[in-house]
Structures are given as structure tokens and as C-alpha cells.
Design a protein around this motif. Sequence first.
Motif, PDB file in Angstrom:
ATOM      1  N   LYS A  12      57.692  18.806  -1.641  1.00  0.00           N
ATOM      2  CA  LYS A  12      58.507  17.940  -2.497  1.00  0.00           C
ATOM      3  C   LYS A  12      58.529  18.453  -3.928  1.00  0.00           C
ATOM      4  CE  LYS A  12      59.865  14.569   0.302  1.00  0.00           C
ATOM      5  NZ  LYS A  12      61.295  14.213   0.511  1.00  0.00           N
ATOM      6  N   TRP A  13      57.377  18.931  -4.409  1.00  0.00           N
ATOM      7  CA  TRP A  13      57.352  19.495  -5.766  1.00  0.00           C
ATOM      8  C   TRP A  13      58.269  20.707  -5.860  1.00  0.00           C
ATOM      9  CZ3 TRP A  13      51.300  19.380  -5.903  1.00  0.00           C
ATOM     10  CH2 TRP A  13      50.868  18.069  -6.140  1.00  0.00           C
ATOM     11  N   GLU A  14      58.256  21.537  -4.818  1.00  0.00           N
ATOM     12  CA  GLU A  14      59.145  22.697  -4.793  1.00  0.00           C
ATOM     13  C   GLU A  14      60.600  22.249  -4.846  1.00  0.00           C
ATOM     14  OE1 GLU A  14      58.082  24.746  -1.255  1.00  0.00           O
ATOM     15  OE2 GLU A  14      56.078  25.317  -1.985  1.00  0.00           O
ATOM     16  N   ALA A  15      60.926  21.210  -4.085  1.00  0.00           N
ATOM     17  CA  ALA A  15      62.304  20.710  -4.048  1.00  0.00           C
ATOM     18  C   ALA A  15      62.728  20.162  -5.409  1.00  0.00           C
ATOM     19  CB  ALA A  15      62.434  19.634  -2.975  1.00  0.00           C
ATOM     20  N   ILE A  16      61.812  19.501  -6.111  1.00  0.00           N
ATOM     21  CA  ILE A  16      62.128  18.988  -7.446  1.00  0.00           C
ATOM     22  C   ILE A  16      62.467  20.148  -8.384  1.00  0.00           C
ATOM     23  CG2 ILE A  16      61.152  17.835  -9.480  1.00  0.00           C
ATOM     24  CD1 ILE A  16      59.517  16.100  -7.520  1.00  0.00           C
ATOM     25  N   GLY A  17      61.678  21.216  -8.313  1.00  0.00           N
ATOM     26  CA  GLY A  17      61.939  22.376  -9.154  1.00  0.00           C
ATOM     27  C   GLY A  17      63.304  22.986  -8.892  1.00  0.00           C
ATOM     28  N   ARG A  18      63.727  22.986  -7.634  1.00  0.00           N
ATOM     29  CA  ARG A  18      65.047  23.529  -7.302  1.00  0.00           C
ATOM     30  C   ARG A  18      66.171  22.605  -7.749  1.00  0.00           C
ATOM     31  NH1 ARG A  18      62.269  24.709  -2.408  1.00  0.00           N
ATOM     32  NH2 ARG A  18      63.238  22.890  -1.413  1.00  0.00           N
ATOM     33  N   ARG A  19      65.909  21.309  -7.717  1.00  0.00           N
ATOM     34  CA  ARG A  19      66.955  20.332  -7.992  1.00  0.00           C
ATOM     35  C   ARG A  19      67.223  20.144  -9.493  1.00  0.00           C
ATOM     36  NH1 ARG A  19      67.173  14.098  -5.656  1.00  0.00           N
ATOM     37  NH2 ARG A  19      68.923  13.386  -6.910  1.00  0.00           N
ATOM     38  N   ASP A  94      45.640  23.202 -18.229  1.00  0.00           N
ATOM     39  CA  ASP A  94      44.624  22.692 -17.315  1.00  0.00           C
ATOM     40  C   ASP A  94      45.252  22.389 -15.959  1.00  0.00           C
ATOM     41  OD1 ASP A  94      45.607  19.905 -17.314  1.00  0.00           O
ATOM     42  OD2 ASP A  94      44.827  19.828 -19.362  1.00  0.00           O
ATOM     43  N   HIS A  95      44.414  22.000 -14.997  1.00  0.00           N
ATOM     44  CA  HIS A  95      44.943  21.872 -13.632  1.00  0.00           C
ATOM     45  C   HIS A  95      45.902  20.694 -13.475  1.00  0.00           C
ATOM     46  CE1 HIS A  95      41.751  18.800 -12.816  1.00  0.00           C
ATOM     47  NE2 HIS A  95      42.521  18.442 -11.807  1.00  0.00           N
ATOM     48  N   GLY A  96      45.892  19.755 -14.417  1.00  0.00           N
ATOM     49  CA  GLY A  96      46.902  18.709 -14.377  1.00  0.00           C
ATOM     50  C   GLY A  96      48.302  19.262 -14.577  1.00  0.00           C
ATOM     51  N   THR A  97      48.375  20.415 -15.223  1.00  0.00           N
ATOM     52  CA  THR A  97      49.653  21.075 -15.477  1.00  0.00           C
ATOM     53  C   THR A  97      49.966  22.133 -14.429  1.00  0.00           C
ATOM     54  OG1 THR A  97      49.553  20.657 -17.857  1.00  0.00           O
ATOM     55  CG2 THR A  97      50.916  22.492 -17.144  1.00  0.00           C
ATOM     56  N   TRP A  98      49.068  23.111 -14.265  1.00  0.00           N
ATOM     57  CA  TRP A  98      49.433  24.249 -13.410  1.00  0.00           C
ATOM     58  C   TRP A  98      49.410  23.938 -11.926  1.00  0.00           C
ATOM     59  CZ3 TRP A  98      45.665  25.701 -10.036  1.00  0.00           C
ATOM     60  CH2 TRP A  98      44.317  25.575 -10.397  1.00  0.00           C
ATOM     61  N   SER A  99      48.646  22.946 -11.494  1.00  0.00           N
ATOM     62  CA  SER A  99      48.586  22.660 -10.058  1.00  0.00           C
ATOM     63  C   SER A  99      49.933  22.174  -9.524  1.00  0.00           C
ATOM     64  CB  SER A  99      47.495  21.625  -9.761  1.00  0.00           C
ATOM     65  OG  SER A  99      47.799  20.379 -10.352  1.00  0.00           O
ATOM     66  N   VAL A 100      50.715  21.544 -10.399  1.00  0.00           N
ATOM     67  CA  VAL A 100      52.059  21.085 -10.001  1.00  0.00           C
ATOM     68  C   VAL A 100      53.100  22.152 -10.317  1.00  0.00           C
ATOM     69  CG1 VAL A 100      53.827  19.343 -10.387  1.00  0.00           C
ATOM     70  CG2 VAL A 100      51.417  18.673 -10.300  1.00  0.00           C
ATOM     71  N   MET A 104      56.522  23.926  -8.524  1.00  0.00           N
ATOM     72  CA  MET A 104      57.864  23.683  -9.057  1.00  0.00           C
ATOM     73  C   MET A 104      58.517  24.971  -9.556  1.00  0.00           C
ATOM     74  SD  MET A 104      57.389  20.123 -11.214  1.00  0.00           S
ATOM     75  CE  MET A 104      59.101  20.163 -11.776  1.00  0.00           C
ATOM     76  N   TYR A 105      57.744  25.756 -10.301  1.00  0.00           N
ATOM     77  CA  TYR A 105      58.247  26.995 -10.899  1.00  0.00           C
ATOM     78  C   TYR A 105      57.243  28.117 -10.644  1.00  0.00           C
ATOM     79  CZ  TYR A 105      61.242  23.598 -13.221  1.00  0.00           C
ATOM     80  OH  TYR A 105      62.125  22.579 -13.476  1.00  0.00           O
ATOM     81  N   PRO A 106      57.209  28.626  -9.404  1.00  0.00           N
ATOM     82  CA  PRO A 106      56.168  29.583  -9.018  1.00  0.00           C
ATOM     83  C   PRO A 106      56.203  30.906  -9.783  1.00  0.00           C
ATOM     84  CG  PRO A 106      57.860  29.388  -7.311  1.00  0.00           C
ATOM     85  CD  PRO A 106      58.108  28.287  -8.280  1.00  0.00           C
ATOM     86  N   LYS A 107      57.336  31.266 -10.374  1.00  0.00           N
ATOM     87  CA  LYS A 107      57.404  32.517 -11.129  1.00  0.00           C
ATOM     88  C   LYS A 107      56.717  32.406 -12.495  1.00  0.00           C
ATOM     89  CE  LYS A 107      61.703  34.141  -8.999  1.00  0.00           C
ATOM     90  NZ  LYS A 107      63.118  34.562  -9.241  1.00  0.00           N
ATOM     91  N   ALA A 108      56.367  31.195 -12.915  1.00  0.00           N
ATOM     92  CA  ALA A 108      55.694  30.968 -14.214  1.00  0.00           C
ATOM     93  C   ALA A 108      56.465  31.625 -15.350  1.00  0.00           C
ATOM     94  CB  ALA A 108      54.257  31.478 -14.166  1.00  0.00           C
ATOM     95  N   ASP A 109      57.777  31.506 -15.291  1.00  0.00           N
ATOM     96  CA  ASP A 109      58.617  32.169 -16.294  1.00  0.00           C
ATOM     97  C   ASP A 109      59.283  31.196 -17.270  1.00  0.00           C
ATOM     98  OD1 ASP A 109      60.259  31.030 -14.392  1.00  0.00           O
ATOM     99  OD2 ASP A 109      61.524  32.806 -14.099  1.00  0.00           O
ATOM    100  N   ILE A 110      58.815  29.952 -17.281  1.00  0.00           N
ATOM    101  CA  ILE A 110      59.309  28.958 -18.231  1.00  0.00           C
ATOM    102  C   ILE A 110      58.178  28.621 -19.196  1.00  0.00           C
ATOM    103  CG2 ILE A 110      60.231  26.617 -18.509  1.00  0.00           C
ATOM    104  CD1 ILE A 110      61.397  26.871 -15.689  1.00  0.00           C
ATOM    105  N   PRO A 111      58.420  28.670 -20.506  1.00  0.00           N
ATOM    106  CA  PRO A 111      57.353  28.362 -21.472  1.00  0.00           C
ATOM    107  C   PRO A 111      56.801  26.946 -21.282  1.00  0.00           C
ATOM    108  CG  PRO A 111      59.209  29.418 -22.562  1.00  0.00           C
ATOM    109  CD  PRO A 111      59.665  29.094 -21.173  1.00  0.00           C
ATOM    110  N   VAL A 112      55.496  26.817 -21.441  1.00  0.00           N
ATOM    111  CA  VAL A 112      54.822  25.532 -21.250  1.00  0.00           C
ATOM    112  C   VAL A 112      53.933  25.223 -22.452  1.00  0.00           C
ATOM    113  CG1 VAL A 112      53.337  24.143 -19.764  1.00  0.00           C
ATOM    114  CG2 VAL A 112      54.785  25.924 -18.751  1.00  0.00           C
ATOM    115  N   VAL A 113      54.038  23.999 -22.938  1.00  0.00           N
ATOM    116  CA  VAL A 113      53.201  23.497 -24.032  1.00  0.00           C
ATOM    117  C   VAL A 113      52.534  22.217 -23.548  1.00  0.00           C
ATOM    118  CG1 VAL A 113      53.274  22.422 -26.326  1.00  0.00           C
ATOM    119  CG2 VAL A 113      54.556  24.532 -25.889  1.00  0.00           C
TER     120      VAL A 113
END
Length: 246
Positions: A12-19, A94-100, A104-113
Motif C-alpha cells: 500500500k505504501w508503494e501504491a501511495i508513492g505511485r499515486r 530516523d526510522h519513522g521516516t525511512w521505513s516508510v 514509497m520512493y525506493p530510489k531515495a531521489d527526493i530531498p527529505v527534511v
Amino acid sequence: MNAVLQNPYTEKWEAIGRRLLRPKAILCISAHWYIPGAAVTLNTAPRTIHDFGGFPQELYDVQYAAPGDPTLARRVQELLAPLPVALDDRWGLDHGTWSVLRHMYPKADIPVVQLSIDETQPAAFHYDIGQRLASLREEGILIIGSGNLVHNLHAAAWGQHSPRPFDWAVSFETKARDYMLGGKIQPLIYYEKLGPDAQLSVPTPDHYLPLLYVLGTQTKADHIQFPVEGVDLGRFPCWRWKSGRP
């Protein structure tokens, strides 16, 4: 362990990232950066934080190498002024961020703050912060609140991944869902007044407060959905997002 598993939650998380429309950057409020004071990560290359213990090595091997976004960090600081917001270059993701996000965005190519949760402030303060950050959505920023609506580790049914959920967990989850769908925010801000079920579901505020940040960004045009649902350890995880733009 969902961070390294393939199951109905992660699918479902993957689907959210695509949508979702691809965001310019992501601002995450994680339950696991719960400190005295407001701070925002300034790193250009935030480290992957493994803030847990006793898990298989494969979880510690995960690296989510998303870039940071100092411009977004300073924009958050600007929007929250005159509230003092520290620019922090020591914390990471932290894992609250990267675990999801790794689903959602497995390429990790979107900046995160990441934005910290000030543990010294009442719930209404955190909802207000969300309101002040709402304009970021118009700037193409995806705002994520990562936590659990029900999070009572002392009552968790360890080793039982699909038991019948606790009645108090179902009751509070249902009540909170109804308030969200009905646009009734005040009871969710003052959740301590919702009785024993709320007190059992939210024994500490750290995992609950991220919801208030996201609720603060809400507009009348938003349509609330619950795309990821299920029972784990006897309690309900409830994941919330808004359709439309980030």
C-alpha cells in the motif's frame, strides 16, 4: 520490520508513492525526533539513523541515502517565525521516516527534511504548527506525519501478528476516524478528554502528535482516505493521507 518486508502494508505504501504527484521535496514529522525544542534538519546528506535495538542485521544494513534540502529547512524556519527553530546538522532520517519512504520512493531521489516535535508543548501547539506549514503544499512539498494513532507498547501482544484487537484500541481508532471524516478537529487536539480508551491508546504523546501536524495542513477541499489498515500486536495502525496535490 515492515521496512524490509513485502506485505500488504508495504504494498500500500508503494501504491501511495505511485499515486501521489511527485513532490519537490518531503517534510517529515516523525515520532522519533521528540526533543525539547523545535529543530529542522539542515544536512545536505542526512545519515540513516537506526534508532532501535534487538532486530535482525538486515534492518541495520538499510541505508536510505536521500539528499537533504537546506533551502526547505530555512523555509520552514521562516514560516514558523518568530518561534525559534534550530537548524540541526547532527540528526538525520530516523526510522519513522525511512521505513516508510523506502517503500514509497525506493530510489531515495527526493530531498527529505525532518522537523522535530517539541516535547515541552501541548497538543494545540503542534496543530498550530501544521497550520503555519500548510502553504508548503502549494509549493510542491509533501508533508508526512509518521507515528501511530494507537501506540501502547506495554499492552502490545508481542509475537502475535493478527490477534483480535483490543476493544479499547478499536474504540479509540473508530472514534478518531469518525472525527476526522466529520471534520471535527477539536476533540482530536484535546484527545486526553476522550476517556480511558484514549488514555490507553495514547499513553505518551510522541506517536500521536504527528497526526495533528497533518490535520493542521488540511483544507476544505481535501478528501481523507485510509489506504493502509490492519491489526498488528493487538492494536490498530492507522495511516492517513490526503488525495490531490502533495
